[in-house]
Design a protein around this motif. Structure first.
Motif, PDB file in Angstrom:
ATOM      1  N   TRP A   1       0.849  -1.191   0.000  1.00 13.99           N
ATOM      2  CA  TRP A   1       0.000   0.000   0.000  1.00 13.99           C
ATOM      3  C   TRP A   1       0.884   1.240   0.000  1.00 13.99           C
ATOM      4  CZ3 TRP A   1      -4.334   2.229  -1.010  1.00 13.99           C
ATOM      5  CH2 TRP A   1      -4.688   3.427  -0.396  1.00 13.99           C
ATOM      6  N   ALA A   2       0.735   2.085  -1.012  1.00 14.25           N
ATOM      7  CA  ALA A   2       1.502   3.325  -1.108  1.00 14.25           C
ATOM      8  C   ALA A   2       0.571   4.492  -0.806  1.00 14.25           C
ATOM      9  CB  ALA A   2       2.116   3.465  -2.497  1.00 14.25           C
TER      10      ALA A   2
ATOM     11  N   GLU B   1      -1.173  12.044   4.131  1.00 16.74           N
ATOM     12  CA  GLU B   1      -0.712  11.764   5.490  1.00 16.74           C
ATOM     13  C   GLU B   1      -1.723  10.925   6.259  1.00 16.74           C
ATOM     14  OE1 GLU B   1      -0.950  12.295   9.703  1.00 16.74           O
ATOM     15  OE2 GLU B   1      -2.152  13.562   8.380  1.00 16.74           O
ATOM     16  N   GLU B   2      -3.028  11.166   6.027  1.00 22.64           N
ATOM     17  CA  GLU B   2      -4.066  10.435   6.738  1.00 22.64           C
ATOM     18  C   GLU B   2      -4.109   8.958   6.367  1.00 22.64           C
ATOM     19  OE1 GLU B   2      -4.482  13.207   5.117  1.00 22.64           O
ATOM     20  OE2 GLU B   2      -5.164  14.721   6.568  1.00 22.64           O
ATOM     21  N   GLU B   3      -3.537   8.615   5.193  1.00 26.87           N
ATOM     22  CA  GLU B   3      -3.590   7.224   4.722  1.00 26.87           C
ATOM     23  C   GLU B   3      -2.422   6.384   5.235  1.00 26.87           C
ATOM     24  OE1 GLU B   3      -3.683   7.706   0.525  1.00 26.87           O
ATOM     25  OE2 GLU B   3      -5.839   8.081   0.442  1.00 26.87           O
TER      26      GLU B   3
ATOM     27  N   TRP C   1      -1.946  -3.266  10.647  1.00 33.17           N
ATOM     28  CA  TRP C   1      -3.185  -3.767  10.029  1.00 33.17           C
ATOM     29  C   TRP C   1      -3.437  -2.997   8.749  1.00 33.17           C
ATOM     30  CZ3 TRP C   1      -6.380  -7.555   9.726  1.00 33.17           C
ATOM     31  CH2 TRP C   1      -7.704  -7.382   9.332  1.00 33.17           C
ATOM     32  N   GLN C   2      -3.389  -3.708   7.621  1.00 31.39           N
ATOM     33  CA  GLN C   2      -3.724  -3.133   6.323  1.00 31.39           C
ATOM     34  C   GLN C   2      -5.085  -3.679   5.926  1.00 31.39           C
ATOM     35  OE1 GLN C   2      -2.272  -0.864   4.659  1.00 31.39           O
ATOM     36  NE2 GLN C   2      -0.045  -0.952   4.773  1.00 31.39           N
ATOM     37  N   PRO C   3      -6.161  -2.935   6.144  1.00 36.39           N
ATOM     38  CA  PRO C   3      -7.514  -3.506   6.015  1.00 36.39           C
ATOM     39  C   PRO C   3      -7.823  -4.144   4.674  1.00 36.39           C
ATOM     40  CG  PRO C   3      -7.591  -1.360   7.081  1.00 36.39           C
ATOM     41  CD  PRO C   3      -6.190  -1.537   6.590  1.00 36.39           C
ATOM     42  N   THR C   4      -7.229  -3.654   3.598  1.00 39.05           N
ATOM     43  CA  THR C   4      -7.555  -4.218   2.283  1.00 39.05           C
ATOM     44  C   THR C   4      -6.576  -5.289   1.820  1.00 39.05           C
ATOM     45  OG1 THR C   4      -6.350  -2.380   1.260  1.00 39.05           O
ATOM     46  CG2 THR C   4      -8.738  -2.137   1.497  1.00 39.05           C
TER      47      THR C   4
END
Length: 716
Positions: free
Chosen positions: A281-282, A286-288, A353-356
């Motif tokens: 995930w890139a 900032e919120e991501e 935790w990377q939800p996707t």
């Protein structure tokens, strides 16, 4: 090998679990007179009874196998009826061994300390312990079977497994396998009757081919269900590997391969084809950015209300899962390399935790390297590992309204269930038109339990006005069965005396709602919350349901339902976790005097006050039984923790849960070290600091306003 008394329980359980998955044939050997109602392949041995020890039964079983099945199978396994076998692992193991040679495979034994030297065994002789299972190659069985009767005539002990080992040694000229790994793959649990009654997520269970003993046959079904779950995870892992391989081939050959997503079925799998990476995930903003949590002896989580806390049970469970799987991977070739690596501890690690995509781990682990082939050694080692648990496909399943209604209709006490659900605010339930059976007409006379609101007050009249407006709308307008007791204290020096205003407001509401029960108690002393609650409780009977609440709280009718539901006389006290608002100047960019929505709940505007115990509902009898509040505690804070600890020590059950309708409205806290003792002052300061705003909001405010930092540097 079994007995008549176990045919309808243990033997049946074996056949219905692992027995049907054996890559070969299974037969149950019992006494000549055995009878059963179970549908199992039973062989009754002529001239054999169920006496113990079962030497004759064991030897005659070997003879029968050689005569009837000797030319049809490569291997023969003698097992007890309290054994569980991982049949897939058994097959893989035996396929790695040359079956054309004489083999006698099992967990090696020479007797315990008391038996050593008394079993008729020489120092270099052994036997295969019968409990975890004994495996013979065809050649071994055919060499021993003709001499069974001779072995029965020359018994040296009462242990049938010792005598079988002696017979194999004499006529096949081979010992039981001298192998370190056998104690792990043919596993015997020494706790006997309590074996496998606890958690099954153990390294021994995951590693073993056989598990022994399982004395209670119902545990066989439980264990089998758990093993099937492990097999599902193995298949899921293989699916991920194949999807990645397919994606890799497509990239290398530049061939457009079919997408694996099935949107009609609500399944998406394409993300599983991504290569292993911590950079799947890139983030573009900032919120991501996904933050790692640090774990060692404690957990450090930037997003948690308490940034340093004990590692939670769910986090421990996740660590146990991932380390078990990791150890299985690195020990997969342990047999070929003559070594095994044991897990000891996680020294430290990171979790994200990377939800996707996946749950990601970086772990530094303490391991033991055990070499048992060649030069034996045990060496402590550290291993740094990067691991991912990829999220599987997303399944979307729509539930029909008819299915829901059918499920509800089958529940006993459906009327009470519906009442509770509706009261909990699930208003969308109203669209379901289900019918209550005519034999159980709905009750219209039962009145909800009366709740006694006990409210301490000192000054803060505007806040009290807002609280009373909530009370009017939720309780008075709806004619809820409640009583209000306000305990009003004299103002502190320099503060305005609003006690007459409080009484006037209550009198006005009583005039508008004449059936309401509202009282103001005047306490002519400095404010003490513990004293206020005790004075309020003194107005109640022992069977009264009391709700200790402060004027800076908002609540709804759903809160009243939860108070009645979760407070059980003589059994349970309800300690709701309230949502506490941050300073709106930081969180909402408005003045604290402006009107705003108090029902909004997210991490930007507030936090769950997990360590606050001031809001509680209990019966008066429970307050008395735990010793009441400590009225020597003056001012603000400390009395709630003291009462909570008394409840804990009393053994009364506590129901603790977040209540989304209980909101602590922000107000600036005045911490006066002249009127508060040291512990109260520190507690007050901690609350004051924690309510400024969320950490990420404060950081953003500082970054966007560098003049604040410049002022701080100029005015240290």
């Amino acid at each position: 090998m079994t007995a008549n008394e176990f045919l309808d329980n243990r033997a049946k359980a074996v056949y219905e679990t692992w027995g049907k998955h054996l890559p070969g044939k299974i037969a149950f050997f019992s006494s000549e007179t055995s009878t059963t109602n179970a549908d199992i392949p039973l062989i009754r041995l002529n001239g054999v009874d169920d006496s113990y020890p079962p030497q004759k039964k064991s030897f005659m079983m070997l003879k029968y196998m050689a005569e009837h099945f000797g030319n049809h199978f490569e291997y023969f396994m003698r097992a007890d009826d309290d054994l569980y076998v991982r049949t897939d692992k058994l097959e893989l193991f035996l396929r790695s061994v040359n079956s054309s040679n004489p083999r006698f495979i099992g967990q090696t034994g020479q007797g315990n300390k008391e038996e050593f030297g008394h079993l008729g065994l020489k120092n270099d002789e052994n036997f295969c312990m019968g409990g975890p299972g004994v495996i013979m190659s065809r050649q071994t069985l055919l060499m021993v079977a003709p001499h069974v009767r001779d072995c029965l005539k020359n018994l040296h002990s009462t242990h049938e497994d010792v005598e079988v080992g002696r017979c194999v040694r004499k006529y096949a000229n081979i010992p039981c396998t001298w192998s370190y790994e056998m104690q792990n793959i043919l596993y015997h649990n020494k706790s006997r009757n309590v074996a496998y009654t606890g958690p099954l997520k153990q390294q021994e269970v995951h590693r073993a081919i056989t598990l022994h003993p399982i004395k209670n046959h119902t545990l066989l079904y439980r264990l089998h269900s758990y093993i099937q779950g492990l097999d599902i995870r193995i298949n899921e892992g293989e699916l991920v590997r194949l999807v990645r391989e397919l994606a890799r081939v497509g990239q290398e050959t530049r061939v457009s391969l079919p997408r694996l997503d099935n949107h009609n079925a609500g399944i998406t799998m394409s993300h599983l084809g991504m290569e292993l990476s911590l950079q799947k995930w890139a983030p573009s903003r900032e919120e991501e950015m996904k933050v790692w949590d640090f774990i060692s002896r404690a957990a450090f989580q930037s997003g948690a209300t308490n940034p340093r806390h004990k590692i939670t049970s769910s986090m421990n469970e996740g660590l146990k899962d991932i380390t078990l799987e990791f150890m299985e991977i690195i020990n997969r070739v342990s047999k070929e390399r003559g070594r095994i690596i044991d897990f000891k501890d996680v020294l430290y690690g990171y979790v994200r935790w990377q939800p996707t995509y996946a749950l990601e781990y970086i772990l530094d682990m303490f391991l033991l390297y055990k070499k048992y082939r060649g030069e034996k050694m045990v060496v402590p080692v550290r291993r740094h590992a990067y691991m991912q648990i990829p999220l599987g496909p997303l399944y979307i399943r729509e539930r029909r309204e008819e299915d829901f209604l059918e499920a509800v209709q089958t529940i006993s006490g459906v009327r009470q269930l519906v009442e509770v659900v509706v009261k909990n605010g699930l208003t969308e339930m109203s669209k379901f038109n289900y019918k209550i059976p005519p034999s159980e007409p709905p009750s219209t006379t039962m009145k909800p339990k009366k709740i006694h609101f006990i409210v301490p007050l000192s000054g803060r009249f505007k806040t009290f006005q807002r609280f009373m407006e909530d009370f009017r709308q939720v309780c008075l307008v709806r004619e809820e069965n409640v009583v209000l007791v306000v305990v009003s204290f004299r103002p502190e020096v320099g503060e305005q005396d609003t006690r007459e205003d409080v009484e006037a407001l209550i009198s006005s509401l009583q005039f508008d709602y004449p059936n309401s029960a509202m009282t103001v108690l005047q306490a002519n002393s400095s404010f003490a919350r513990a004293l206020a609650l005790e004075l309020g409780a003194s107005q109640c009977e022992d069977n009264s349901l009391m709700f200790f609440v402060d004027v800076d709280m908002t609540f709804s009718s759903a809160t009243l339902d939860r108070i009645r539901l979760h407070t059980i006389k003589g059994q349970q006290i309800y300690y709701p976790v309230v949502f506490s608002e941050y300073d709106p100047e930081f969180s909402r960019k408005i003045s604290s005097t402006d009107t705003y929505d108090h029902t909004l709940i997210n991490e930007d505007v507030g936090y769950w006050r997990s360590f606050g115990f001031g809001i509680v509902s209990m019966y008066k009898s429970e307050l008395k039984s735990v010793g009441g509040l400590d009225t020597s505690i003056m001012g603000w804070g400390g009395e709630d923790v003291d009462l909570y600890e008394k409840v804990l020590k009393s053994g009364i059950q506590i129901f603790r849960a977040a209540d989304p309708d209980l909101i602590h409205v922000f107000h600036r806290v005045n911490c006066d070290h002249h009127t508060l003792d040291t512990s109260q002052f520190n507690m007050c300061q901690g609350t004051r600091y924690s309510t400024y705003g969320a950490a990420h909001v404060l950081v953003k405010t500082l970054l966007e306003n560098p003049n604040i930092l410049a002022y701080k540097r100029a005015n240290p």
